[in-house]
Design an enzyme around this catalytic site. Structure first.
Site, PDB file in Angstrom:
ATOM      1  N   GLU A   8       0.813  -1.217   0.000  1.00 47.00           N
ATOM      2  CA  GLU A   8       0.000   0.000   0.000  1.00 47.00           C
ATOM      3  C   GLU A   8       0.849   1.271   0.000  1.00 47.00           C
ATOM      4  O   GLU A   8       0.675   2.151  -0.828  1.00 47.00           O
ATOM      5  CB  GLU A   8      -0.928   0.022   1.217  1.00 47.00           C
ATOM      6  CG  GLU A   8      -2.086  -0.941   1.146  1.00 47.00           C
ATOM      7  CD  GLU A   8      -3.007  -0.797   2.348  1.00 47.00           C
ATOM      8  OE1 GLU A   8      -3.315   0.359   2.712  1.00 47.00           O
ATOM      9  OE2 GLU A   8      -3.389  -1.822   2.942  1.00 47.00           O
ATOM     10  N   TYR A 310       2.531  -3.598  13.281  1.00 47.60           N
ATOM     11  CA  TYR A 310       1.432  -2.849  12.667  1.00 47.60           C
ATOM     12  C   TYR A 310       0.647  -2.090  13.729  1.00 47.60           C
ATOM     13  O   TYR A 310       0.312  -2.640  14.786  1.00 47.60           O
ATOM     14  CB  TYR A 310       0.511  -3.801  11.917  1.00 47.60           C
ATOM     15  CG  TYR A 310      -0.478  -3.118  11.024  1.00 47.60           C
ATOM     16  CD1 TYR A 310      -0.060  -2.218  10.052  1.00 47.60           C
ATOM     17  CD2 TYR A 310      -1.843  -3.366  11.144  1.00 47.60           C
ATOM     18  CE1 TYR A 310      -0.975  -1.589   9.217  1.00 47.60           C
ATOM     19  CE2 TYR A 310      -2.759  -2.757  10.310  1.00 47.60           C
ATOM     20  CZ  TYR A 310      -2.312  -1.861   9.350  1.00 47.60           C
ATOM     21  OH  TYR A 310      -3.221  -1.242   8.527  1.00 47.60           O
TER      22      TYR A 310
END
Length: 755
Positions: A8, A310
């Site tokens: 991404e 994350y």
């Protein structure tokens, strides 16, 4: 041949390329590459047909087509494609969009929660397929949010004509919480009370207690283990009158005092869990004075650099490998803090347990080692994350607590103290108040009064929320998910619904007006309970227990459509009532433009949205019996236009039409004049005159006049060799391909303009 890894964020490319080495190409989608189209009923981009949802997606405005073009070229040069978008519902959906748009037949799905060589290579070695359940939940959320936002905004919010632009499933529920608190603050009436206390020569202070057997109870739901230590000061039971306070002080001065009870106990206080998204934002707000948006940007950079796992997660779980690494670190550096049994922390019921909490990727990468390698903000946040993760694996803190009860006549006084016996986890994360040392006294001992007095105080209204506290409230109420907390608050600020007042989030007059209106016309939709229930339904879809299309169509048919119709009818039946909450100060400027639908005079509505380039739009004033239509400024023509889906005619004025016909739908082609952004030249192109088709089937219909004296399109070729008046006094480029590309960019920027 080369393998391709699709991610991404471009910020991860360098780190991942270093890990993967030769034979790999890493490309970023730059987030979402396509979105629901702006067509169909209310520009939803999807149709609800029976129990099915027919979605129409298009490349994301601005960069979507360019990114997809680059990715298609990259695929031609590779053998295998791995999709490594973020490991959450949104990331899975982005991966699905990539696979659909790039026509990937068997993409390999890889997920990792930390950008380290071990984690990435392990994921590559064990690829999966895209999780269709997560994709279904992601698509359901996209359609649900657009359904509520677009329909509610257009048919209800715009009726206010006060500058309010939108409502939303999550943003409106969050705004409602803020407005409820603001109403409590406005309605609050302060009351006087007195705190009565005595001070003894033995060296301690005690406070009046009406019932000495009643102990103070803490509400676990109110304890914020992510914030700084409490700075609240002890006080007595509240005394409501000055006369009663004076009476208690007089009794204290006139009578001897004696210790009647001593309670000593040692308690173990367990360490807090490692950070999840909400607690990280709360802690960074309390300790570093960072907003949730700032915190997430800093955390993103730490994640992309491979320093932390994350950062969008609601799970407090930690991997066995990390726990073992922390235990080894403690054995070597702090052996007293190695617990016999590690504290077990539980995530909330809806948490995605496949994820980990936020932690450093390497516990041996100490915060001080990064001080000179990264920015100050990154270093401070990393230290916070490192300390919290290590603290979660330490021994509990041991605290000696003392409670002394004294008595004078029939009046009781209480003193509390605590001493930290063993620091435990607080060496890394200190959330325990300072020591309060009480003297050694024995039961029955007489104590000598040094002073007795009272202090007049006043009850305080409930406080407004800081941004981190608002995130905490959203999490507890079940509004949104880790990835939406910060963006929701940002949206409320951008819309002008809330503002920061002394670092606290306060609803504006506009926000209060909108909330009062929605509470009248759609009361269920803005409650936290209703919103939380929808989140649970999305989680059920993500678990594969429910069909997303059937759920959405049923929800719309049985609740939203009837509720919306009822609300619209109420507004139409009594338009003045719908505007009863609008402030007199919000009078809008009337303009000399008539509504193209009902011929009523329109008003100018200010807008702070970056998408509304002109800073305002026009609305047909419903307070003057208008129809509520809106028009937006076309920056190129300098004219106001209805949204494409609402224009009364399908074609442009006849004077713009040509003798040529669209090769797709056979409508006449029209001349469209534009100015080249780079050269400033005035140019002309031919395009389909059917406005609706231009947004769908005829998107690629665009012809430019070439140096060979004919109209030409990159997609459809030569239109005709008949000579026509050259559309520009200046010579056209000798390179028709480049000219076509310039024209295409100009057309796209116009078609994609924000409404």
């Amino acid at each position: 041949m080369t393998k391709l890894l699709l991610i991404e964020s471009p910020g991860k490319i360098k780190k991942l390329s270093q890990i993967l080495g030769n034979g790999w190409l890493v490309k970023a989608s730059m987030g979402h590459i396509r979105e629901l189209a702006l067509d169909g009923e209310d520009a939803l981009g999807f149709d609800l047909e029976g129990s099915q949802v027919r979605c129409r997606y298009e490349p994301k405005a601005g960069r979507g087509r360019k990114v997809l073009s680059e990715l298609r070229q990259a695929i031609k040069e590779t053998t295998d494609v791995y999709i490594a978008t973020d490991p959450d519902r949104e990331g899975e959906t982005i991966g699905w969009h990539l696979a659909q748009e790039l026509r990937l037949k068997q993409p390999k799905r890889v997920t990792y929660t930390e950008i380290t060589k071990a984690a990435v290579m392990s994921a590559i070695a064990n690829p999966k397929t895209l999780d269709q359940n997560l994709i279904a939940a992601g698509r359901a959320r996209d359609c649900l949010d657009k359904l509520v936002g677009y329909k509610g905004s257009k048919h209800l919010v715009w009726a206010l004509n006060n500058g309010a632009k939108s409502m939303g499933r999550v943003q409106s529920a969050t705004l409602h919480l803020l407005c409820q608190r603001e109403k409590e603050i406005i309605a609050f009436v302060p009351e006087d009370y007195w705190s009565v206390w005595v001070e003894y020569k033995e060296g301690f202070k005690a406070f009046y207690r009406a019932n000495p057997n009643k102990t103070k109870q803490e509400n676990p739901s109110e304890i914020d283990d992510a914030a700084a230590k409490s700075d609240s000061k002890p006080e007595s039971d509240r005394v409501k009158t000055q006369a009663e306070a004076d009476r208690l002080v007089a009794i204290a001065k006139a009578n001897p005092h004696q210790v009647i009870n001593i309670e000593n106990k040692t308690v173990n206080q367990s360490p807090p869990a490692a950070f999840i998204t909400s607690t990280l934002q709360q802690a960074a707000g309390a300790k570093l004075r960072k907003s949730p948006e700032q915190t997430m940007k800093i955390a993103q950079s730490l994640y992309e650099a491979g320093y932390i796992t994350y950062m969008r997660t609601d799970s407090v779980a930690l991997s066995d490998q990390f726990c073992a690494a922390v235990r080894q670190y403690l054995q070597e550096n702090d052996p007293e803090n190695v617990p016999a049994f590690t504290t077990k922390h539980r995530s909330k019921q809806s948490a995605q347990e496949a994820h980990e909490a936020i932690r450093p990727t390497d516990v041996n990468r100490l915060p001080e080692q990064l001080q000179t390698q990264i920015g100050a903000d990154e270093a401070d946040l990393y230290e916070l994350i490192w300390n919290r993760a290590v603290a979660s694996q330490c021994r509990p803190a041991q605290i000696a607590k003392t409670r002394i009860i004294t008595q004078s006549a029939e009046i009781f006084w209480e003193a509390r103290g605590q001493v930290l016996l063993f620091a435990g986890y607080t060496r890394y994360w200190n959330n325990i108040s300072e020591d309060v040392q009480l003297p050694n006294v024995v039961q029955g001992q007489a104590v000598i009064l040094k002073k007795a007095d009272s202090e007049k105080k006043q009850t305080q209204p409930p406080p407004r929320f800081t941004e981190p506290k608002l995130v905490q409230l959203m999490e507890r109420k079940g509004i949104g998910r880790p990835s939406t907390y910060s963006p929701t608050i940002k949206t409320l600020k951008e819309r002008g619904y809330v503002q920061l007042s002394k670092s606290k989030v306060q609803p504006t007059q506009l926000g209060m007006e909108l909330d009062a209106f929605l509470e009248t016309v759609l009361p269920d939709l803005i409650t936290s309970e209703f919103t939380a229930q929808m989140e649970k339904q999305l989680d059920t879809i993500a678990e594969g227990k429910q069909n997303w299309e059937q759920w959405l169509t049923t929800w719309n048919r049985e609740y939203f459509e009837p509720a919306l119709k009822k609300a619209i009818q109420a507004v139409k039946a009594n338009p003045n009532k719908s505007n009863s909450t609008v402030s007199k100060k919000s009078n809008l400027e009337t303009v000399d433009i008539l509504c193209p639908k009902c011929s009523k005079q329109m008003v100018k509505v200010p807008s702070k949205s970056a998408k509304v380039k002109a800073g305002h739009f026009l609305s047909c004033d419903k307070r003057q019996d208008g129809c509520g239509a809106v028009m937006f400024m076309n920056e190129r023509s300098g004219k106001y236009e209805l949204p494409y889906s609402e224009r009364s005619t399908n074609t442009e004025p006849a004077e713009n039409l040509t003798q040529f016909f669209c090769p797709v739908c056979n409508s006449p082609l029209e001349k469209y004049n534009y100015s080249d952004k780079k050269t400033g030249e005035s140019k002309t192109m031919l395009r389909c005159s059917n406005v609706k088709n231009r947004q769908s089937s005829c998107k690629e219909v665009a012809f430019w006049w070439t140096s060979q004296q004919h109209w030409w399109s990159k997609v459809h070729g030569e239109l005709g060799k008949q000579k026509s008046t050259t559309p520009s006094t200046k010579k056209s480029s000798k390179k028709p391909f480049k000219l076509a590309e310039k024209g295409r960019k100009s057309r796209n920027s116009r078609d994609d303009r924000d409404r």
